[in-house]
Design a protein around this motif. Structure first.
Motif: not given
Length: 526
Positions: A46-47, A50, A53, A184, A188, A323, A326, A330
């Motif tokens: 997920l990191s 992100a 985007a 994040l 996401l 988004g 995020a 990141s």
């Protein structure tokens, strides 16, 4: 001594040894280490996703690629780039099993092509990822300003929400990375779900030409704009390569890092190809280029308005903002960790190589990136004529200029890393055993060099400047300047401080090497 006492002491000794071996140490002590076991597969995935985007790409990048490049085959391009980056990932992932360093790109390049090359790569990485992060503040500020004007009837200059976002990112950058991963991840998952809902709606309610696969016809890629389109679209994948940056903070880096890279590339390629295809189906393959040129980022929102209603579209606008936020967070985390790794190895002042005692985050590196972000946003805001400003500044200048500078740097780093992988295993006598991986790395490296050449050649198109504009060499020159500065510093270190030069790319391993040297033990490479 009784058997029970002997057994107790043995157990205590074993426990102490286990505790010592499980610690993350560096040659300068525990405060120069990132905290281990903070991220698992889901958190790391997920990191890094992100940073891609996804909604920003579908709403912002895709209409621009259709409208400016005039190339219908954008969905096919994402598939092709997915294959190229999978090839890149084969060697890159194998390297991640052997080198665990928050410096990722530059550490790999240092281990394969030498410490001086690694020093050059470190400065390129720091500048490239910083440029990409700062550029997003432009489009974020522009979008928030527009939402406030539409829904709150407030006129707010773009740089005000941009600076507010920078302040919030600065705070979050000091927190534990697992907390950031959760934040994040929630954002996401929601934005990706909404895009998939649009994809389904477009396919079930297509435009006047019906459900057409024309966008996957290889013939649609013919023309002079192919190279430029490749440069433009590869930026949408940037983020997957960041997983080794977090290697020191994962529970099983030799497994999780490589797994996340392939999952990320596969997901992004599939998600973007489907999203771009849905846009062509919703408007019609024959009309998508003209519609994208006219509406730009508004294309997606106009299509969801007619199919899914105003409420869905309003929520999508909000998720468009979250988004981007995020992605900001990141990239901020990545830049902070590169600065940490560089400070730890003498490529930046030692203060950057320390972590926060409270959260384990690379505090000084985080502070550096926050300061750079604020200064760049203020510089662009001052340059557009305060207070109202030029409405083209945040998107067509800050976002576009910095985004393409960053993308060029990352493409060059990926190409160099591909060849570094080959050198790394060849120098260790493992070329035959790793033959298929090295072949994949060579193919990926050559493809990435070609894309980099096209990026520099067509930079005027990518940034919307005229053929004679000085920006066409000034902006790519930022990456060139970073490379030269890093290489020169590497040469200086090799001459003046050879012990520091030798540690470039070693990260935590330097501690083990120095401890072995003190005990008179042979090194792992000897």
């Amino acid at each position: 001594m009784s058997p029970g006492t002997s057994h107790t002491r043995a157990a205590t000794s074993t426990s102490a040894a286990s505790s010592e071996s499980s610690e993350i140490n560096t040659y300068k002590g525990q405060d120069r280490a990132l905290r281990a076991d903070r991220l698992g597969t889901a958190g790391l995935l997920l990191s890094v996703l992100a940073a891609s985007a996804p909604l920003m790409v579908v709403a912002g990048v895709m209409p621009t690629a259709f409208g400016v490049m005039g190339m219908l085959g954008q969905p096919l391009l994402y598939v092709i780039l997915g294959v190229v980056l999978m090839l890149f990932g084969v060697g890159y992932a194998e390297m991640s099993r052997h080198v665990h360093n928050a410096g990722a790109f530059y550490a790999y390049i240092a281990r394969g092509l030498g410490p001086t090359a690694g020093a050059g790569a470190s400065y390129v990485a720091l500048v490239a990822y910083s440029a990409m992060q700062v550029g997003i503040y432009g489009i974020l500020g522009f979008e928030i300003s527009g939402l406030m004007a539409t829904h709150l009837d407030l006129t707010v200059a773009w740089w005000i929400p941009a600076l507010a976002a920078a302040a919030l990112v600065a705070v979050l950058g000091w927190l534990k990375i697992d907390l950031n991963a959760r934040a994040l991840g929630v954002l996401l998952v929601i934005e990706c779900t909404l895009v998939v809902i649009f994809d389904v709606a477009a396919l079930t309610d297509p435009g006047p030409e019906g459900v057409s696969f024309a966008a996957f016809d290889p013939g649609t890629l013919a023309g002079a704009g192919l190279g430029t389109a490749l440069c433009f679209c590869i930026a949408a994948f940037i983020g997957f390569e960041q997983s080794p940056v977090y290697a020191e903070e994962t529970s099983r880096p030799q497994v999780i890092v490589s797994r996340v890279m392939f999952l990320a590339v596969g997901f992004v390629a599939l998600f973007l190809a489907l999203g771009a295809w849905a846009l062509t189906v919703a408007t019609g393959p024959g009309a998508v280029v003209e519609a994208a040129a006219e509406q730009g980022p508004g294309l997606l929102f106009s299509l969801t308005e007619t199919r899914l209603g105003g409420t869905f579209t309003d929520v999508l606008h909000v998720l468009f903002v979250t988004g981007m936020f995020a992605a900001l967070l990141s990239f901020h985390n990545v830049v902070a960790r590169y600065a940490f790794a560089m400070g730890r190895e003498g490529l930046l002042p030692a203060a950057f190589g320390r972590t926060s005692s409270a959260s384990g985050a690379p505090a000084t590196g985080s502070l550096l990136q926050s300061a750079v972000s604020v200064l760049v946003v203020i510089a662009f805001a001052a340059g557009d004529g305060l207070p109202a400003g030029d409405p083209t500044t945040p998107v067509l200048r800050l976002f576009t200029w910095m985004g393409n500078v960053g993308a060029l740097g990352v493409i060059l780093l990926m190409a160099a890393a591909s060849f570094a992988v080959i050198a790394f295993f060849a120098r260790r006598g493992a070329a035959r055993a790793q033959a298929w991986r090295l072949t994949a790395s060579a193919l990926a490296g050559l493809a990435l060099v070609g894309i980099a050449v096209y990026t520099v050649k067509d930079f005027d198109v990518l940034i919307g400047a005229g053929p004679g504009s000085s920006l066409n060499w000034i902006l790519p020159g930022i990456i060139g300047l970073a490379l030269v500065a890093g290489l020169l510093y590497g040469v200086v270190l090799r001459t003046v401080r050879p012990e520091v030069h030798a540690r470039i790319g070693l990260g935590n391993e330097a501690f083990q090497l120095e401890r072995a040297a003190e005990r008179g033990e042979p090194s792992a490479d000897s």
